[in-house]
Scaffold this active site. Sequence first.
Site, mmCIF file in Angstrom:
data_model
loop_
_atom_site.group_PDB
_atom_site.id
_atom_site.type_symbol
_atom_site.label_atom_id
_atom_site.label_comp_id
_atom_site.label_asym_id
_atom_site.label_seq_id
_atom_site.Cartn_x
_atom_site.Cartn_y
_atom_site.Cartn_z
ATOM 1 N N GLY A 39 0.813 -1.203 0.000
ATOM 2 C CA GLY A 39 0.000 0.000 0.000
ATOM 3 C C GLY A 39 0.847 1.254 0.000
ATOM 4 N N ASN A 40 0.181 2.399 -0.031
ATOM 5 C CA ASN A 40 0.898 3.670 -0.081
ATOM 6 C C ASN A 40 1.741 3.909 1.162
ATOM 7 O OD1 ASN A 40 -0.044 4.858 -2.630
ATOM 8 N ND2 ASN A 40 -2.054 4.814 -1.671
ATOM 9 N N THR A 41 1.244 3.483 2.313
ATOM 10 C CA THR A 41 1.918 3.752 3.576
ATOM 11 C C THR A 41 2.623 2.533 4.141
ATOM 12 O OG1 THR A 41 0.250 5.421 4.094
ATOM 13 C CG2 THR A 41 1.591 4.646 5.923
ATOM 14 N N TYR A 78 -14.558 0.408 -14.916
ATOM 15 C CA TYR A 78 -13.711 1.339 -15.647
ATOM 16 C C TYR A 78 -13.571 0.939 -17.119
ATOM 17 C CZ TYR A 78 -11.887 4.019 -11.633
ATOM 18 O OH TYR A 78 -11.738 4.844 -10.559
ATOM 19 N N ASP A 94 -5.922 -2.616 -5.359
ATOM 20 C CA ASP A 94 -6.395 -2.779 -3.985
ATOM 21 C C ASP A 94 -7.908 -2.651 -3.916
ATOM 22 O OD1 ASP A 94 -6.135 -0.082 -4.709
ATOM 23 O OD2 ASP A 94 -5.600 0.571 -2.685
ATOM 24 N N THR A 112 -4.154 6.617 3.251
ATOM 25 C CA THR A 112 -3.587 7.818 2.644
ATOM 26 C C THR A 112 -4.611 8.454 1.718
ATOM 27 O OG1 THR A 112 -1.387 6.814 2.745
ATOM 28 C CG2 THR A 112 -1.676 8.708 1.285
ATOM 29 N N THR A 165 -7.744 26.017 17.118
ATOM 30 C CA THR A 165 -7.302 25.654 15.776
ATOM 31 C C THR A 165 -6.976 24.177 15.650
ATOM 32 O OG1 THR A 165 -6.463 27.875 15.363
ATOM 33 C CG2 THR A 165 -5.581 26.111 13.986
#
Length: 252
Positions: free
Chosen positions: A8-10, A93, A102, A125, A176
Site C-alpha cells: 500500500g501507499n503507507t 472502468y 487494492d 492515505t 485551531t
Amino acid sequence: MRLLLDLGNTRLKWALASANGWSARGALAWNDDVPTALASAWRDMPRPARVVGASVVDAAREADVEKIVAGTFARDVTWVRTPAEACGVRNAYAEPQRLGVDRFLAMVAAHAAGHAPCVLAGIGTALTLDALGADGTHLGGLIAPGPLLMQQSLLGATARVRPAQAGAIRDIADNTADAVASGCWLAAAALVERFARRIAEQSSKTAVRLLLDGGDADLLLPLLTVPGELAADSVLRGLLVWADAHPAATAP
C-alpha cells in the site's frame, strides 16, 4: 501455503495463508528498514508454495520486495494487475487497469464473502469508495484524500494554521488544533455517508452493507451516522480468492 503481499501507499502488509487461515502475518511502514524487518519476520517461516502480491506503489519498491522474496524463499512474486473481470467481479472502468488493484481485490473479497451489494470504503492515505452490486458488477466509486492527508495538505498550504499539538475530534471546535482535526475527519465521514446513502437509494429494495478497511478505518467508523462495519485485510483476503481461482503450475 501461499505468501500474500499487499503493498500500500503507507505500509506493506503480508500474510501466510494455510488451510486453517493466516498462520503468520505482519505489517511495516515504508520508512522502516524493510529488508531487515522482513528478513527477521520470515526467517523461521516455512517456504511458501507461491507468492502473490498486489501493489499500488512504484516499480522500484516492487523490485525491492521481489529481491527479498527471492533471497529468502527462492520464489518469484506473481503480481496481480487489475483486470476487466475476475472472481465474479466486473470492473466498471473503461480502462480497467486504471482502477487500483487494492480496490478491485477488496471487491473480490466482499463478493466471495457474500457481502454484496455493498459500499467499500478504504480509509488510508487516500479515501476510496466503491459500490458493488449483488451480481458482482462494480458500479463505480470516488477518490479523495484520507483524513490525515487532508490535514497535512491544509497545514502545508497555509501560513498561520500551525497548531502546536494534535487536535481532538469535536462537533464544534473552539481552537485551531481541534478545528483542523475535526474538519478533516468529519469531512471524510460526511463523504462516506453521502456515497453510502446515494447507493442505498439506488438499491431501495435491497439492503446495502457499508464495509470499511484501511489504516484509519477504526477511527472513522465511530464518526459515521449510518451503519457500517470493519472489513479488515480485504486486499489480502481478495488476493487469496484470486490465487484460489488462478492456480499456478506446481512449484518445485
